[in-house]
Scaffold this active site. Structure first.
Site, PDB file in Angstrom:
ATOM      1  N   CYS A   1       0.741  -1.126   0.014  1.00  0.00           N
ATOM      2  CA  CYS A   1       0.155  -0.069   0.076  1.00  0.00           C
ATOM      3  C   CYS A   1       0.846   1.363  -0.145  1.00  0.00           C
ATOM      4  CB  CYS A   1      -0.949  -0.162   1.249  1.00  0.00           C
ATOM      5  SG  CYS A   1      -2.230  -1.277   1.249  1.00  0.00           S
TER       6      CYS A   1
ATOM      7  N   THR B   1     -10.131 -24.340   3.095  1.00  0.00           N
ATOM      8  CA  THR B   1     -10.656 -24.490   1.730  1.00  0.00           C
ATOM      9  C   THR B   1     -11.174 -26.051   1.658  1.00  0.00           C
ATOM     10  OG1 THR B   1      -8.811 -25.885   1.190  1.00  0.00           O
ATOM     11  CG2 THR B   1      -8.562 -23.424   0.793  1.00  0.00           C
TER      12      THR B   1
ATOM     13  N   PRO C   1      -9.417 -30.384   3.808  1.00  0.00           N
ATOM     14  CA  PRO C   1      -9.392 -29.886   5.119  1.00  0.00           C
ATOM     15  C   PRO C   1      -8.004 -29.670   5.735  1.00  0.00           C
ATOM     16  CG  PRO C   1      -9.614 -32.336   4.986  1.00  0.00           C
ATOM     17  CD  PRO C   1      -9.900 -31.655   3.647  1.00  0.00           C
TER      18      PRO C   1
ATOM     19  N   ASP D   1      -6.059 -11.473  -1.056  1.00  0.00           N
ATOM     20  CA  ASP D   1      -6.924 -11.429  -2.059  1.00  0.00           C
ATOM     21  C   ASP D   1      -7.441 -12.369  -3.171  1.00  0.00           C
ATOM     22  OD1 ASP D   1      -5.786  -8.874  -1.252  1.00  0.00           O
ATOM     23  OD2 ASP D   1      -4.520  -8.452  -2.872  1.00  0.00           O
TER      24      ASP D   1
ATOM     25  N   LYS E   1     -22.966  18.274  17.759  1.00  0.00           N
ATOM     26  CA  LYS E   1     -23.787  17.089  16.797  1.00  0.00           C
ATOM     27  C   LYS E   1     -22.804  17.074  15.652  1.00  0.00           C
ATOM     28  CE  LYS E   1     -28.287  19.790  17.996  1.00  0.00           C
ATOM     29  NZ  LYS E   1     -29.164  20.917  17.659  1.00  0.00           N
TER      30      LYS E   1
END
Lengths: 572, 572
Positions: A54, A287, A290, A297, A448
């Site tokens: 990132c 998945t 097992p 992603d 507020k």
């Protein structure tokens, strides 16, 4: 605990992790902290593990000065701190689920590695769009450290006094970050997006704020068109041809049109895939095999609100999935994955845009009934210097439940979206938002808060106190209703809707007969700048027996939604 | 709806509101929007309505340049927009509940005013501490516009080249804002607080961060002492004598030692009062008289978590109570008041401190079992420039429920406390915090946000994965355990606990025998700087069969809690 879970007493002897960034590395680290005895091997096909993907655009821009800052860990540091066996340049080419082995290709050839528990964190791969000439040396992407290195070198090599032109294809999150970085490096940037607005996950009505900011920084926008071809130009650069025939010369072309799950390995191993090719997993990240878990992603998640399924390429969920998978494979209590909200944020020059939950477009696609509420509120007390407008759009179910929210502004956007993401996760309603008790002192918020205001407005809309109309209904409104503009004379004179009656809200009670006469039996469509004064006016009219509605989000939302407004009196 | 509620069809003909700031004005405005036909009279004893009392310190500092910016509305603007009859300089001296009238004292004498519904929003009055000489002209407070005017004039009159000294008595929220403002005006400030730390609502362990910031700006601190006397000095200023005998010369003295509910009028009218003299109201803000409602600083609320009752002088709840009271008196559906979290925030020079829910002290007083968790996490991605530590302390019930949180830091504190306040209101647990999906891009947060981290750590503490020890247990730990310092050599050499064994966390797995020998059967008390590296180390030791605990919040929390640490090796 299912019978195939490995309890603490039957700890897996070897855990193999495929993919050494976000989700994979979170899993490996958590597994080690839980289990000192397991052998934990992390196989990463690239030269880098645990890098800050990132952060790449911010090194391109120069904001993160040191490239090394992006490399959070090395195989050496991970061995020292966590006794992990991290192998870069190791690509897994096959899984033998029967034998519980993976085939690993390295520079030295191919090898087999046995596992007791296998974690797949292969990530995503860039979608290669159907553009001719993507092999031109000007063409780059921005997903990996080598991508960054190549792009940064290309930019660094541009002559200071020559043309410095970039075309960015794709105006999603990374595309916009790339634009920002290239602007920071002094390039002239043209941005090409197939959708009709920048940042497609954002609802169309908020995108114009970003578009204005981009244009104000000299970025050219090409919306609703695609790139068709990248060709060599005579001067050694490139020319990008768009679907509308536009030809954009460029020294740098950055292509980011999205990603798809890197699920080929899983598919070839016969693991069940779900929507859009993502690896199907249960609430514990397991998945269909097992002994195999998957995160990040590449996996299928369920989206909150709409129930849609598919991959969601976000770092936060990936990290938490990694932690969960480690807990699950070591037989511990897990926090099952909640439906994903899709909370995301991007900085676009001076603006921030953020989303959580379902967009209006997603709600419409899913056929979910909802009311949309808009506010434009100061990010902190208006009387305190530096107050900036936060534009918030939120959707509520008829029973008051929050369904999604989006915001754009210069300050305070991240805070409001984080609060709304928390509220959404908690199943909060308009009433709950109205009653939230957020921190207030003048430098930080308002008595507020904008989130409270959102709740107040939603309450008024949902219980019928404030019927509203929407910018999207403008044509019908102009044809069938009286438009009542209750702004000040100065605002009205700067530009107003054709045929609008102007009565400032402070004069309305004394001029009701005038409004009634002008309406002549038609409903009254009231508006002001943001919806606050027109709320008062709408209440006055309703109680005077008129059929009145308030424009949601006022003039600000109207002009953002309808750039082609039929105006009178505009001075510019 | 109770039988005495006034439904829309029996709208009260006259609503009288006593007090024209926050709660009272919110009620009046909401009532008008709901009911055009009612006569709404607002009686305000001062010369100002709807002024920004939270903004006063920022005009004193000069940050809000224009005094008029604090006056949000005037009687004229309120008449124009909302047809309110706002009367300043009108003090209500009595309520005749039988006759449904109030007695009003004005400059012109006394008058009677009938009401159908009465709303009391009298606010709070400053507590006058037992200090001799409070009538000295140097002495000021900072609650009202006239207070501000007088104090600002006093500061403006100080000679630029003469002594500019201030004593601030009371280090609560407003006291700290006053200190900040006076520092900004170039005064030398001494701060006097009866409690042993600044900002008494903050737990003691976070207050030292504020104290350090104050001292770094030249503020002198006098903690655990009270002011006894203000006397005239020879040079025309004042001298403040403290309970420890200290004499502080000052040209300006600001006294803010708290407030009490202005409930005399209600008491004299025979309305039921509750804890600490606050007006008792139901969930709809109705008092013991069905025709009288009350809101704001003068009413009794129930605090979330502890269930304590009493007045809470906060603007946010006051505004929402006003809205609720208007709904109730007009017979509408209300959102009953939820228990108050007491969310509050203050800027102290470069730092922000904020709280929500129950403090550790409040939990201890209430005898509520809880685990305390501490983190010191970067407010956004650590590799992104400008990352600042947020210090967060949170308490959780044994079942994982969040009970309260407090934070101090330079950036991102307001966001985390708002998220935690929302989570608290929703009844979220450590698991929920771990799974919150907050907005992440490098300029805004981290893939694992500090709030997620708080959840992770709390999960580990609550499920026994990470037993912890606390700074408050230090003496016992030093007497009975081996202290294992797993920081780097450089950190260790800068100062460490007497008798600590130093093994960097990266070397621990190879030096377990050494630790075992040094422990000699004693439990091991591990620590690093913030608790992250020592978490790994604690897990290594536990799995090696040692009895190990991790210091909650690490060295940072330890040094904040224990300024008198028994250190070796400190170079300064």
């Amino acid at each position: 605990m299912s019978p195939t879970s490995m309890s603490r007493s039957t700890s897996p002897r070897r855990i193999v992790v495929v993919g050494g960034v976000a989700g994979g590395m979170s899993a490996a680290a958590r597994a080690r902290r839980l289990d000192e005895s397991a052998s934990i091997v992390v196989l990463e096909q690239s030269a880098h593990v645990s890098f800050a993907n990132c952060g790449l655009p911010y090194h391109l821009s120069g904001e993160i000065e040191q490239r090394d800052a992006l490399l959070l860990h090395t195989p050496e540091s991970l061995r020292a701190a966590l006794a992990l066996d991290v192998r870069t340049g190791n690509r897994v080419t096959a899984i033998d689920r029967e034998a519980r082995t993976v085939t690993v290709a390295t520079a030295d050839g191919e090898d087999e590695l046995a596992y007791d528990a296998l974690l797949l964190a292969p990530g995503a791969v860039a979608v290669r769009p159907p553009i001719d000439g993507l092999d031109h040396p000007a063409v780059h992407s921005l997903r990996t450290v080598p991508d960054l290195d190549a792009l940064a070198a290309r930019v660094a090599d541009l002559p200071a006094d020559g043309p410095r032109r970039a075309v960015v294809v794709g105006a999603g999150f990374i595309g916009l970050e790339a634009v920002e970085a290239l602007v920071a490096r002094g390039l002239d940037v043209e941005l090409v997006e197939l959708a009709n607005h920048v940042l497609p996950p954002l609802d169309a009505e908020l995108a114009p704020f970003l578009a204005d900011e981009l244009r104000a920084h000299g970025v050219g926008l090409h919306l609703g068109v695609s790139a068709r071809e990248v060709a060599a130009s005579d001067d050694g650069g490139a020319v990008v041809t768009l679907s509308d025939g536009t030809r954009l010369p460029a020294e740098v072309v950055v292509v980011n049109v999205g990603v798809r799950p890197a699920s080929d390995l899983a598919r070839d191993a016969g693991l069940e895939l779900g929507a859009r090719g993502a690896i199907r997993v249960d609430a514990d990240q397991r998945t269909s095999d097992p002994h195999v878990w998957a995160v990040g992603d590449a996996v299928e998640v369920t989206l909150a609100v709409t129930g849609d399924t598919g991959p969601v390429p976000l770092a936060g969920p990936a990290n938490r999935q990694g932690r969960r998978a480690a807990d699950a494979m070591l037989g511990r209590r897990t926090t099952p994955q909640a439906p994903v909200l899709g909370t995301a944020i991007v900085r676009v020059l001076g603006l921030t845009a953020a989303v959580t939950g379902a967009s209006q477009a997603a709600l419409a696609r899913a056929g979910i009934e909802h009311e949309v509420v808009r506010i434009h509120a100061a990010h902190h007390a208006g009387y305190f210097p530096g107050a900036q407008q936060v534009h918030v759009v939120a959707s509520f179910a008829p029973d008051g439940r929050l369904l999604g929210a989006q915001a754009v502004g210069r300050e305070g956007v991240d805070k409001r979206i984080d609060v709304l993401a928390t509220a959404l996760r908690a199943g909060m309603t308009a009433d709950d938002l109205a009653e939230l008790e957020l921190a207030y002192a003048p430098p930080y918020g308002a008595a507020k808060d904008p989130v409270n205001m959102l709740g107040f407005v939603a309450q008024n809309v949902l219980d019928g106190t404030m019927p509203q109309w929407h910018a999207a209904e403008l044509d019908d409104v102009l044809a069938t209703r009286l438009v009542l503009d209750v702004r000040s004379r100065t605002e009205f004179d700067r530009g107003h809707l054709v045929g609008a009656l102007h009565v400032p809200h402070t004069e309305l009670r004394g001029r009701l007969d005038e409004v009634r006469a002008a309406a002549d039996g038609r409903p009254v469509a009231v508006h002001c700048a943001s919806g606050v004064r027109s709320h008062i006016a709408t209440r006055v009219l309703l109680q005077a027996g008129l059929d009145a509605r308030n424009l949601s989000g006022g003039w600000i939302s109207l002009t953002a939604t309808r750039p082609d407004l039929p105006l009178e009196g505009a001075t510019s």
